[in-house]
Design an enzyme around this catalytic site. Structure first.
Site, PDB file in Angstrom:
ATOM      1  N   HIS A 276       0.770  -0.871  -0.271  1.00 12.73           N
ATOM      2  CA  HIS A 276       0.460   0.276   0.269  1.00 12.73           C
ATOM      3  C   HIS A 276       0.726   0.766   0.060  1.00 12.73           C
ATOM      4  CE1 HIS A 276      -3.201   2.749   1.408  1.00 12.73           C
ATOM      5  NE2 HIS A 276      -4.016   2.088   0.475  1.00 12.73           N
ATOM      6  N   GLU A 329      -7.796  -4.770  -0.196  1.00 10.25           N
ATOM      7  CA  GLU A 329      -8.265  -6.112  -1.606  1.00 10.25           C
ATOM      8  C   GLU A 329      -8.552  -7.401  -1.476  1.00 10.25           C
ATOM      9  OE1 GLU A 329      -9.436  -4.554  -3.367  1.00 10.25           O
ATOM     10  OE2 GLU A 329      -8.379  -2.820  -4.663  1.00 10.25           O
TER      11      GLU A 329
END
Ligand SMILES: CC(C)(COP(=O)(O)OP(=O)(O)OC[C@H]1O[C@@H](n2cnc3c(N)ncnc32)[C@H](O)[C@@H]1OP(=O)(O)O)[C@@H](O)C(=O)NCCC(=O)NCCS
Length: 391
Positions: A276, A329
């Site tokens: 991320h 996700e």
């Protein structure tokens, strides 16, 4: 980098890191992400706590009105949303053509086309020309219509009739109802509700920034949300949850995991659902969704847990010091799958909830606007070179 380059007006501009990492480009009271702490918030509340305790409508109210609703405010907010969920007749008749326009169904492409048609039908005017109340009304419309559009388009692409929104169901349960044609169990509706709330907003991510850039030009709210959908469709942003499940399928057995992951990283591939830009520790959304997935149970959850461990181990070994952890996700795919959401609908489901965040940012940008127009460093051959005469 902190040296200076030309800003296009002959004066100097400050250079910033590629990808704008760590660069503050606006003030916002909507929310923020604290990457080092693994924390994000909607206004003054921990977003995970909102997802665990409140409904989508409450979170939506918080984003738009700046506060959680009282009982009376909740009722009137839900009352306001209800009629806005139906697709205008002039667009409804075009949806079958939109859903089947390509050889393959591309849900976000279909959504941005259908949403564009809707906002055209609603006669949205440039945000520069409408007052705050009218813009809020447009934002309510867009947030209410997107779930109906994505579910209708999906069903049409599958040769099924769209399911009308139910007057009796709140946002999350109605979403599953419009998608599957059946009323979901309380457990499934609750799980999807948590997912939807947790993905409403997340700092100055790429699609939110896109919506604000478009709004800064004074363009209409429809244009801002359609542009944001385009940004969200990229696999580096919102297009990864189905890819994470595809990876679980490709690995097949826990024993294959390490070799599979090692090969992928050695080929320079990204492991979907990991890493991320902002979180350098656990992504709080992934922790919450892992709990939701555990509650729903099932073989896929057990398998995902094992693969997560293997991925983290291999990333630690092959990408030391990058602090790559599981992102939102990875478990969102597992949760949505357990709730009967087909893979093609993972990113559109994300788009439905994120529309609320985008619209809150559009309203905030429009309320205190200045055109967003940065500069670039020119790296081509030095100008001005004489233009050669044609041969
Ligand atoms: C999310 C993402 C785009 C953030 O990227 P970023 O902040 O630009 O990070 P960088 O591209 O600078 O990557 C830094 C390093 O970590 C590695 N890395 C980052 N994510 C990785 C992943 N998922 N798998 C393997 N390596 C990864 C990069 O290869 C790079 O290694 P290097 O220093 O050897 O070149 C990235 O982590 C990614 O592509 N993840 C997979 C896609 C995904 O899950 N998207 C959904 C995001 S919510």
């Amino acid at each position: 980098m902190s040296d200076k380059s030309n800003d296009g007006n002959g004066s100097t501009a400050t250079e910033v890191p590629k990808g704008l990492e760590g660069v503050v480009v606006a003030d916002t009271a909507i929310g923020d992400v604290r990457g080092e702490e693994g924390f994000y918030h909607y206004r003054q509340y921990n977003a995970v706590e909102i997802a665990e305790k409140r409904t989508v409508e409450d979170a939506w109210h918080l984003m738009f009105e700046g506060k959680l609703p009282s009982k009376a405010e909740r009722d009137s907010f839900s009352e306001e949303i209800r009629p806005l969920r139906s697709v205008p007749d002039q667009v409804k008749k075009l949806l079958p053509a939109v859903a089947t326009a390509g050889d393959h169904f591309l849900p976000l492409d279909a959504l941005r086309t259908a949403l564009s048609l809707c906002t055209f039908a609603y006669d949205f005017h440039p945000s520069l020309d409408v007052d705050a109340e009218e813009l809020r009304g447009q934002a309510m419309r867009v947030c209410a219509i997107v779930p109906t559009l994505v579910t209708s388009l999906y069903r049409l692409s599958e040769g099924q009739e769209p399911v009308e929104p139910s007057d009796d169901l709140p946002y999350a349960a109605n979403y599953l109802h419009m998608l599957t044609g059946e009323e979901p169990s309380a457990e499934q509706a609750g799980a999807i509700e948590q997912y939807l709330i947790s993905t409403i907003d997340h700092g100055f991510n790429s699609s939110t920034f896109t919506a604000r850039v478009i709004t800064s030009t004074g363009a209409d709210l429809g244009g801002a949300v359609v542009g944001a959908i385009g940004a969200l469709s990229g696999p580096l942003h919102g297009g990864a949850p189905s890819r994470a499940l595809d990876m679980l399928d490709a690995i097949g057995e826990p024993d294959n995991a390490e070799t599979w992951i090692r090969n992928a990283i050695e080929k320079g591939e990204r492991i979907m659902g990991f890493g991320h830009r902002v979180y350098k520790t656990n992504d709080p959304r992934s922790l919450m969704l892992r709990d939701v997935a555990e509650r729903l149970g099932g073989e896929q959850y057990e398998f995902a847990r094992k693969i997560e461990d293997s991925v983290l181990k291999v990333l630690e070994e092959l990408k030391p010091g990058r602090r790559l952890r599981t992102n939102v996700e990875f478990y969102s795919g597992v949760v949505m799958n357990s709730c009967g959401v087909p893979r093609a609908m993972f990113t559109p489901t994300f788009a439905s909830s994120r529309t609320i965040g985008w619209c809150a940012h559009v309203l905030e940008q429009a309320a205190d606007n200045r055109l967003i127009r940065p500069a670039a460093r020119y790296t081509g051959p030095p100008p001005p070179e004489p233009v050669p005469d044609p041969e």
